[in-house]
Design an enzyme around this catalytic site. Structure first.
Site, mmCIF file in Angstrom:
data_model
loop_
_atom_site.group_PDB
_atom_site.id
_atom_site.type_symbol
_atom_site.label_atom_id
_atom_site.label_comp_id
_atom_site.label_asym_id
_atom_site.label_seq_id
_atom_site.Cartn_x
_atom_site.Cartn_y
_atom_site.Cartn_z
ATOM 1 N N LYS A 1 7.408 34.856 118.232
ATOM 2 C CA LYS A 1 6.562 34.215 117.213
ATOM 3 C C LYS A 1 6.427 32.712 117.478
ATOM 4 O O LYS A 1 5.379 32.132 117.248
ATOM 5 C CB LYS A 1 7.165 34.416 115.814
ATOM 6 N N LYS B 1 5.386 39.271 126.007
ATOM 7 C CA LYS B 1 6.283 39.749 127.070
ATOM 8 C C LYS B 1 5.676 40.901 127.869
ATOM 9 O O LYS B 1 6.397 41.787 128.347
ATOM 10 C CB LYS B 1 7.631 40.137 126.463
ATOM 11 N N THR C 1 18.356 33.749 120.971
ATOM 12 C CA THR C 1 18.186 32.289 120.952
ATOM 13 C C THR C 1 19.244 31.649 120.054
ATOM 14 O O THR C 1 19.740 30.564 120.328
ATOM 15 C CB THR C 1 16.793 31.930 120.371
ATOM 16 N N ALA D 1 17.098 32.283 112.179
ATOM 17 C CA ALA D 1 15.890 32.369 113.004
ATOM 18 C C ALA D 1 16.151 31.614 114.304
ATOM 19 O O ALA D 1 16.988 30.717 114.348
ATOM 20 C CB ALA D 1 14.720 31.733 112.265
ATOM 21 N N GLY D 2 15.460 31.984 115.347
ATOM 22 C CA GLY D 2 15.607 31.253 116.598
ATOM 23 C C GLY D 2 14.316 31.338 117.365
ATOM 24 O O GLY D 2 14.054 32.325 118.035
ATOM 25 N N HIS D 3 13.466 30.338 117.186
ATOM 26 C CA HIS D 3 12.179 30.366 117.859
ATOM 27 C C HIS D 3 12.235 29.499 119.104
ATOM 28 O O HIS D 3 12.731 28.382 119.053
ATOM 29 C CB HIS D 3 11.077 29.845 116.937
ATOM 30 N N THR E 1 17.872 41.697 107.192
ATOM 31 C CA THR E 1 18.175 40.323 106.816
ATOM 32 C C THR E 1 18.102 40.236 105.291
ATOM 33 O O THR E 1 17.744 41.212 104.625
ATOM 34 C CB THR E 1 17.213 39.357 107.546
ATOM 35 N N ARG F 1 20.456 41.529 123.652
ATOM 36 C CA ARG F 1 19.649 42.358 122.749
ATOM 37 C C ARG F 1 19.591 43.785 123.271
ATOM 38 O O ARG F 1 19.557 44.002 124.480
ATOM 39 C CB ARG F 1 18.226 41.798 122.646
ATOM 40 N N GLN G 1 12.434 36.278 111.668
ATOM 41 C CA GLN G 1 12.914 37.669 111.825
ATOM 42 C C GLN G 1 11.693 38.596 111.964
ATOM 43 O O GLN G 1 10.694 38.161 112.504
ATOM 44 C CB GLN G 1 13.837 38.077 110.672
ATOM 45 N N ASP H 1 12.585 38.372 117.093
ATOM 46 C CA ASP H 1 12.594 37.913 118.494
ATOM 47 C C ASP H 1 11.331 38.339 119.241
ATOM 48 O O ASP H 1 11.360 38.523 120.472
ATOM 49 C CB ASP H 1 13.817 38.447 119.265
ATOM 50 N N ARG I 1 23.648 36.596 121.930
ATOM 51 C CA ARG I 1 24.069 37.998 122.067
ATOM 52 C C ARG I 1 23.039 38.792 122.865
ATOM 53 O O ARG I 1 21.831 38.589 122.690
ATOM 54 C CB ARG I 1 24.159 38.651 120.678
#
Ligand code: GDP
Length: 437
Positions: free
Chosen positions: A16, A331, A299, A39-41, A239, A305, A224, A13, A303
């Site tokens: 990327k 960030k 993403t 994954a969640g980009h 993972t 973080r 990840q 997260d 949940r």
């Protein structure tokens, strides 16, 4: 131009997706080498947020082919949902996406097993996305898996499934009190999946080798993060794939020398989703403040973080494991307005000072971070475009962070949008023509 890899250098997260999106237009292919729909980009442009799970973040760029390589695992229903969403936005997916014929398929019982294991682990649960990624990788290693190319022959697939059931899968599911799939049901699903995914399926290593031969540059996209790597992360809270740059050659079928440069993405602080040790975690009001300021909700799963301070021990470990050439710090805007900002420079464990993470998760859970405290800064009144536009203490923080990590600064991200990016003069990302506009 040389080939480049973008990998996460923390617990995932890191942002990327934004970095790959900024770079993608300079490359002919963007290739994913591991992971699945865990994954969640998130890519933000033109005021819209686009979440991707399976499909590489290069998909939004004309003339760029996005590749899902054999080191990944794929959930057919989920990737089809993602494809339909992209088509609805006008993205010509058929032209831009290729999936390896060797990619392993996540089947419904893999999701069942993922959920069953997590429920039984109770307080010790890993905190997976329950999307079947781990069980699909396990089946691959047991040599009882199903690959995308196998969907083309539903009859043969039925036999493979019957074998897998006979080799212990049936016993396992029954013992766990879970439904046992009929091979014919899986074969029926396979027919529908193949009809839509077959046209996108090919030998992606061939595509990559053609690009290497023609010196067309490739961008390797990690998912990840390094600290979640199955071998090098905080095992077992990891993972189930190799997330480090070393996973690229195996995951895509390219020679190691094809990975010429590697950028590591780090947040200016640290987050972790799911269970597992997190030495610099802030569990009180300050952690909540960071979570809200950084909108730290997954993403993929939504949940919340866990949040904490930048851990230079962990980041330096990631720099070395990946051979990072530059750090992309994301960030950075989230840290504005704090009185002080801390960086962990070492750990203490049983009276000993550690400068690298211990191998066992239970030891990592016991370490005490040794902090350096830095003065905070206010957000600049206008969007900063150059490092010089940042307040002095912000620049000092960045200098110290990169010094502790032993890696030069490649980029600073000061907001989710493509335009909210600072590319330091002479940095590696400038070399790649990375631009914020
Ligand atoms: P990835 O999986 O590493 O691509 O990261 P995610 O997409 O899960 O999380 C990054 C989140 O932070 C996304 O919602 C991004 O839009 C957002 N983001 C990325 N860079 C920045 C930044 O510099 N500032 C802020 N405030 N948000 C950012």
């Amino acid at each position: 131009m040389t080939n480049l890899a973008v990998v996460g250098a923390q617990w995932g997260d890191e942002g990327k997706g934004k970095i790959v999106d900024l770079l993608a237009h300079r490359f002919s292919l963007v290739a994913r080498f591991q992971g699945g729909p865990n994954a969640g980009h998130t890519v933000v442009f033109d005021g819209k947020s686009h979440a991707l799970h399976h499909i590489p973040s290069g998909i939004f760029h004309d003339g760029v082919v996005s590749v899902v390589g054999p080191g990944s695992v794929m959930d057919p229903d989920r990737i089809l949902g993602e494809i339909d969403g992209l088509i609805a936005q006008g993205v010509p997916v058929a032209e831009r996406l290729r999936i390896s014929s060797r990619v392993h398929v996540i089947l419904p019982h893999h999701r069942t097993l993922d959920g069953a294991y997590e429920s039984r682990l109770k307080g010790e649960a890993i905190g997976t996305t329950r999307r079947g990624i781990g069980p699909a990788y396990s089946a691959k290693m047991q040599r009882l898996g199903v690959r995308l190319a196998d969907l083309a022959d539903a009859e043969r697939l039925e036999q493979t499934m019957a074998q897998a059931l006979d080799c212990g899968l049936r016993d396992l599911l029954e013992r766990l009190g879970e439904p046992v799939p009929e091979p014919s049901e899986i074969a029926a699903l396979a027919r529908g999946w193949w009809e839509r995914l077959g046209p996108l399926c090919c030998d992606t290593s061939d595509l990559l080798h053609d690009a290497l031969d023609a010196k067309r540059p490739i961008l390797f996209e990690g998912a990840q993060g390094t600290l979640l790597d199955v071998d090098h992360g905080s095992y077992p809270f990891v993972t189930s794939s190799s997330t480090v740059a070393g996973g690229i050659p195996g995951g895509l079928g390219v020679p190691p020398r094809a990975v010429e440069r590697v950028i590591g993405v780090v947040k200016a602080y640290l987050t972790r989703v799911g269970a597992g040790p997190f030495p610099t975690e802030e569990t009180g009001a300050f952690g909540d403040q960071l979570r809200d300021a950084g909108n730290e909700y997954g993403t993929t799963t939504g949940r919340p973080r866990r949040c904490g301070f930048f851990d230079a021990v962990a980041a330096r470990y990631a720099v070395r494991l990946n051979g990072l050439d530059a750090l992309a710090v994301t960030k950075f805007d989230v840290l504005s307005g704090l009185d002080t900002v801390k960086i962990a420079v070492a750990y203490e464990l049983d009276g000993e000072r550690l400068t690298t993470p211990p191998a066992c998760a239970h030891d990592l859970a016991r370490v005490k971070p040794v902090y350096e405290v830095h003065p905070g800064w206010e957000a600049p009144s206008e969007r900063p475009r150059r490092l010089e536009d940042l307040p002095e203490s912000a620049r000092r923080y960045l200098d110290r962070l990169t010094e502790l990590c032993g890696c030069p600064l490649g980029l600073v991200s000061v907001g989710p949008d493509r335009t909210e990016t600072i590319i330091p003069r002479g940095s590696l990302l400038e070399e790649y023509g990375c631009s914020a506009t």
